[in-house]
Design an enzyme around this catalytic site. Structure first.
Site, PDB file in Angstrom:
ATOM      1  N   CYS A 208     -53.206 -30.978-133.657  1.00 26.63           N
ATOM      2  CA  CYS A 208     -53.661 -29.414-133.039  1.00 26.63           C
ATOM      3  C   CYS A 208     -52.169 -28.492-132.909  1.00 26.63           C
ATOM      4  O   CYS A 208     -52.411 -27.768-132.224  1.00 26.63           O
ATOM      5  CB  CYS A 208     -54.504 -29.495-132.129  1.00 26.63           C
ATOM      6  N   ASN A 209     -50.908 -29.404-132.717  1.00 31.46           N
ATOM      7  CA  ASN A 209     -49.959 -28.478-131.723  1.00 31.46           C
ATOM      8  C   ASN A 209     -48.521 -27.793-133.478  1.00 31.46           C
ATOM      9  O   ASN A 209     -48.201 -27.971-133.378  1.00 31.46           O
ATOM     10  CB  ASN A 209     -48.669 -29.774-131.273  1.00 31.46           C
TER      11      ASN A 209
END
Length: 356
Positions: A141-142
């Site tokens: 997700c980063n």
């Protein structure tokens, strides 16, 4: 770390989600979930509806179990469709054309394919074959901000040329449904979607006075939480399966102030100077933990919670969905400073500083 020299700016943004969407109750019925614990996880997620690509039920009404091969094919097929739409919408917003694209960076964590989405989208869209490209796969997700850092560097090194970042996440291609609490948390949270942003120093797209310029990036790795978010092989299911540690929201929140301190170091800015927050819609507990630890208001994260409500966690592209809402709102003013923030496996917190 702050940048020197001509700043790259976000010249346009575009998103895409599937045509098929489900409320949390509809998903519980589709998956024939009766366990009250699992139902509670779904219904208390602060998510109202998500776009997902799921097979129709079997003739007897039971859920269809997809093989790993079927999931990978869905990742490719749906990812290309969503990625194409997001890019087209982004270029329209930037006032640019496909022939302007000189660099394409694609991010995904919901499947593995070679060649990657960058090569497939160049072929699919007819982008010039001399376009440089990069695929960022499996960071989680980063990864949208990790990739934006690389795209920003390319744009600064190629003044006047247009770079595209596109995050393509078909989260329904990374699902395992086995009625356990491990998978239920993941299955209650993620949605399918793609988001693209155009990045340039100047000249490749129409001049947009309120397009923010990227000033710098910071990363904060949490080594002791390396296993807190994992996408690994499940021998019992014969598939890849994602796992989230229940404590990860609090771990991320506790380390968020340190990441912000690093971002603002030597800028002369204070946290109170930040006018706009674009935070990854990681989940209700994650957003609340970040908000409390950074001293933010619910208004500060209104777009983050709005994206979570309407689409769920869109993995690497979530922050661009939030940024799109901020841009459409039209409240940013020249000189305003904003922070973009993503969180994901590593465990890691990524931040970027921008000025309108």
């Amino acid at each position: 770390m702050t940048r020197t020299g001509a700043g790259a700016r976000l010249a346009g943004v575009g998103t895409a989600v599937p045509d098929t969407t489900y409320t949390q109750r509809e998903l519980l019925d589709l998956l024939a979930v009766t366990d009250p614990r699992v139902r509670s996880v779904f219904l208390n997620s602060a998510i109202e509806r998500r776009g997902l690509t799921l097979p129709d039920p079997a003739p007897d009404g039971s859920p269809v179990v997809e093989s790993q091969g079927e999931l990978l094919r869905k990742h490719t097929r749906q990812g290309l469709q969503l990625g194409r739409t997001a890019i087209e919408n982004c270029l329209a917003d930037a006032g640019a054309r496909l022939s302007d694209v000189r660099y394409l960076c694609c991010v995904t964590s919901t499947g593995f394919l070679t060649p990657g989405f960058s090569a497939l989208l160049i072929k699919e869209l007819g982008i010039d074959v001399s376009c440089s490209r990069l695929d960022v796969v499996g960071m989680g997700c980063n990864a949208g901000l990790n990739a934006l850092n690389a795209v920003d560097g390319w744009a600064r090194a190629h003044p006047g040329e247009l770079a595209l970042l596109v995050c393509v996440e078909v989260c329904s291609a990374a699902y395992v449904f086995d009625a356990t609490m491990r998978t239920s948390v993941v299955n209650s949270l993620f949605g399918d979607g793609a988001a693209a942003v155009a990045v340039t120093t100047a000249g490749a797209a129409r001049e947009t006075p309120l397009a923010p310029t990227l000033l710098g990036f910071s990363s904060r790795i949490i080594p002791e939480a390396a296993d807190a978010m994992r996408y690994d092989w499940d021998d019992r299911q014969g598939k890849f399966s994602f796992w989230l540690d229940p404590q990860i929201p609090y771990v991320v929140g506790a380390h968020a102030p340190g990441a912000l301190d690093r971002l603002l170091h030597d800028t002369g800015l204070l946290p109170s100077d930040i006018a706009h927050w674009v935070v990854h819609s990681g989940g209700k507990k994650v957003v609340d933990s970040v908000r409390i630890n950074l001293g933010l208001t619910r208004h500060d994260v209104r777009h983050t919670t709005g994206v979570l409500r309407d689409h769920g966690n869109l993995s690497s592209g979530s922050f661009l969905f939030s940024y799109q809402r901020l841009a459409a709102e039209g409240r940013a003013r020249p000189g305003d400073v904003g922070v973009l923030m993503t969180m994901g496996p590593g465990s890691t917190i990524e931040m970027a500083l921008a000025r309108w």
